[in-house]
Design an enzyme around this catalytic site. Structure first.
Site, short mmCIF file in Angstrom:
data_model
loop_
_atom_site.label_atom_id
_atom_site.label_comp_id
_atom_site.label_asym_id
_atom_site.label_seq_id
_atom_site.Cartn_x
_atom_site.Cartn_y
_atom_site.Cartn_z
N SER A 153 0.84 -1.19 0.00
CA SER A 153 0.00 0.00 0.00
C SER A 153 0.88 1.24 0.00
O SER A 153 2.08 1.17 0.27
CB SER A 153 -0.88 -0.02 1.26
N TYR A 166 -2.84 -1.10 9.99
CA TYR A 166 -2.82 -1.45 8.56
C TYR A 166 -1.47 -1.05 7.95
O TYR A 166 -0.83 -1.83 7.24
CB TYR A 166 -3.96 -0.76 7.81
#
Length: 245
Positions: A153, A166
């Protein structure tokens, strides 16, 4: 690689396992891989969704897909070793592994992350990937040129406020990929990571509920980078982090 033009048969005779294959990027990738000639193993926790993808692949008239219902949050090491044994027995090798399944958790201040959320996100985003990769390495080694693709990400190599667990899990994902790539540098096994970018998926909608999803790329539009890493055209690429957008 965003402009990569995949040949119609670039994945012929390959067996590819995709986690989180029931919807979003995983679903689209599974159908694209099947369309390009691969035998696809669909792994996910919701059987109904996997069956819907299976049916779409059937309509292509290509290789038949396989379904593996498995909840990564509760799977044991034995589940993964049994899966590896089954793939070896049924297919003889594994050419591609795509770690697509991820858990977002809860966005918010680091000091307010619940221990249960921490455990759940790390279990799915890190521990499950470690156990699955570990179990499948011997089967990946049976392919003439295997490729493992992790999903990272934009917050996976530069931390961002409120993305807490995350972001941390994606740092771990990139570290796992780099470690494996270095360890297997002089072998037929390759390990890379893809950052999909802002994509029209359910996870993105949960993270940005007020966002206009029509302005985002669809999963289909970011497929070239995935198909590139899964094909033999990228057989010299390992240890890299590629942006799909």
């Amino acid at each position: 690689m965003k402009e990569y033009q995949a040949k119609a048969d670039c994945l012929a005779n390959k067996t590819i396992l995709i986690t989180g294959a029931g919807d979003g990027i995983g679903k689209t990738l599974a159908i694209e891989c099947a369309e390009k000639g691969a035998s696809v193993i669909l792994l996910g926790k919701t059987v109904k969704k996997l069956e819907a993808v299976y049916d779409e692949i059937e309509k292509l008239g290509q290789q038949q897909a396989s379904i593996v219902p498995l909840d990564l949050s509760g799977a044991t090491e034995e589940h993964y070793t049994d899966l590896a044994d089954t793939i070896k027995r049924e297919y003889g090798k594994l050419d591609g592994l795509v770690h697509n399944a991820s858990q977002l958790g809860v966005l918010g201040q680091f000091a307010q992350i619940e221990k249960s959320t921490w455990d759940e996100v790390l279990q799915i985003n890190v521990t499950a990937q470690y156990l699955l990769t570990k179990a499948l390495i011997p089967v990946l080694a049976l392919a003439p040129n295997s490729t493992t693709v992790f999903t990272t990400s934009g917050v996976g190599n530069k931390g961002r406020a409120y993305w807490g667990i995350y972001s941390i899990s994606k740092f771990a994902t990139e570290g796992m990929m780099q470690t494996l790539a270095d360890e297997f540098e002089n072998s037929t096994l390759r390990f890379n990571a893809i950052n999909p970018g802002a994509t029209r998926t359910g996870m993105r909608a949960n993270a940005f509920p007020a966002e206009d999803a029509s302005l985002l790329k669809t999963p289909l539009e970011i497929m070239p980078t995935y198909l590139y890493l899964l094909s033999d055209d990228s057989k010299s690429i390992t240890g890299q982090r590629l942006n799909a957008q």
